[in-house]
Design a protein around this motif. Structure first.
Motif, PDB file in Angstrom:
ATOM      1  N   VAL A  31      -8.885   5.095  -7.881  1.00 41.72           N
ATOM      2  CA  VAL A  31      -8.824   3.687  -8.274  1.00 41.72           C
ATOM      3  C   VAL A  31      -7.868   2.935  -7.362  1.00 41.72           C
ATOM      4  O   VAL A  31      -8.132   1.803  -6.953  1.00 41.72           O
ATOM      5  N   TRP A  32      -6.757   3.569  -6.984  1.00 41.37           N
ATOM      6  CA  TRP A  32      -5.815   2.962  -6.052  1.00 41.37           C
ATOM      7  C   TRP A  32      -6.490   2.723  -4.689  1.00 41.37           C
ATOM      8  O   TRP A  32      -6.261   1.700  -4.046  1.00 41.37           O
ATOM      9  N   SER A  85       0.827  -1.208   0.000  1.00 38.92           N
ATOM     10  CA  SER A  85       0.000   0.000   0.000  1.00 38.92           C
ATOM     11  C   SER A  85       0.859   1.255   0.000  1.00 38.92           C
ATOM     12  O   SER A  85       0.552   2.226  -0.704  1.00 38.92           O
ATOM     13  N   ILE A  86       1.936   1.254   0.762  1.00 40.24           N
ATOM     14  CA  ILE A  86       2.806   2.431   0.829  1.00 40.24           C
ATOM     15  C   ILE A  86       3.520   2.653  -0.505  1.00 40.24           C
ATOM     16  O   ILE A  86       3.532   3.765  -1.038  1.00 40.24           O
ATOM     17  N   VAL A  87       4.107   1.598  -1.045  1.00 42.54           N
ATOM     18  CA  VAL A  87       4.867   1.729  -2.294  1.00 42.54           C
ATOM     19  C   VAL A  87       3.958   2.125  -3.452  1.00 42.54           C
ATOM     20  O   VAL A  87       4.249   3.076  -4.200  1.00 42.54           O
ATOM     21  N   THR A  88       2.845   1.427  -3.616  1.00 40.59           N
ATOM     22  CA  THR A  88       1.970   1.749  -4.747  1.00 40.59           C
ATOM     23  C   THR A  88       1.281   3.096  -4.563  1.00 40.59           C
ATOM     24  O   THR A  88       1.029   3.796  -5.540  1.00 40.59           O
ATOM     25  N   GLY A  89       0.974   3.463  -3.328  1.00 39.59           N
ATOM     26  CA  GLY A  89       0.384   4.780  -3.078  1.00 39.59           C
ATOM     27  C   GLY A  89       1.327   5.903  -3.460  1.00 39.59           C
ATOM     28  O   GLY A  89       0.925   6.896  -4.067  1.00 39.59           O
ATOM     29  N   PHE A  90       2.598   5.738  -3.111  1.00 38.62           N
ATOM     30  CA  PHE A  90       3.597   6.740  -3.472  1.00 38.62           C
ATOM     31  C   PHE A  90       3.751   6.835  -4.983  1.00 38.62           C
ATOM     32  O   PHE A  90       3.773   7.932  -5.550  1.00 38.62           O
ATOM     33  N   LEU A  91       3.830   5.692  -5.654  1.00 40.19           N
ATOM     34  CA  LEU A  91       3.962   5.692  -7.112  1.00 40.19           C
ATOM     35  C   LEU A  91       2.711   6.235  -7.797  1.00 40.19           C
ATOM     36  O   LEU A  91       2.808   6.949  -8.805  1.00 40.19           O
TER      37      LEU A  91
END
Length: 96
Positions: A51-52, A12-18
């Motif tokens: 969407v995320w 969640s942290i990595v994809t949220g940042f990206l």
């Protein structure tokens, strides 16, 4: 079970940042030149974050589920595909 929760939080942290970086880049007009001299913003690209968020909400079922592996897999798929899907949605909203 603890490893699955840690994996969910890290994902969640990595994809949220990206997702935020990609949404901000496209909302700011990318690096294309604007010959009118005015800045152009496309806030439609922040749909990527919405969407995320669906992937994160699906992942929240990890904490209440008896089959956390399934929800982790679905959450990872949704959060990683949210970036190109959100950009596609934003592109269609901004330029149609």
């Amino acid at each position: 079970m603890k490893k699955i929760k840690v994996c969910y939080i890290l994902n969640s942290i990595v994809t949220g940042f990206l997702a935020y970086l990609a949404a901000s880049f496209f909302a700011g007009g990318t690096i294309a030149e604007n010959f009118s001299g005015e800045e152009v913003y496309y806030p439609e690209f922040y749909m990527t974050m919405a969407v995320w968020g669906l992937g994160v909400i699906v992942g929240l079922f990890l904490y209440f589920s008896k089959i956390p592996g399934l929800f982790l897999t679905i959450s990872i798929l949704i959060t990683w595909t949210a970036i190109p899907a959100g950009i596609n949605i934003g592109w269609n909203l901004a330029f149609s």
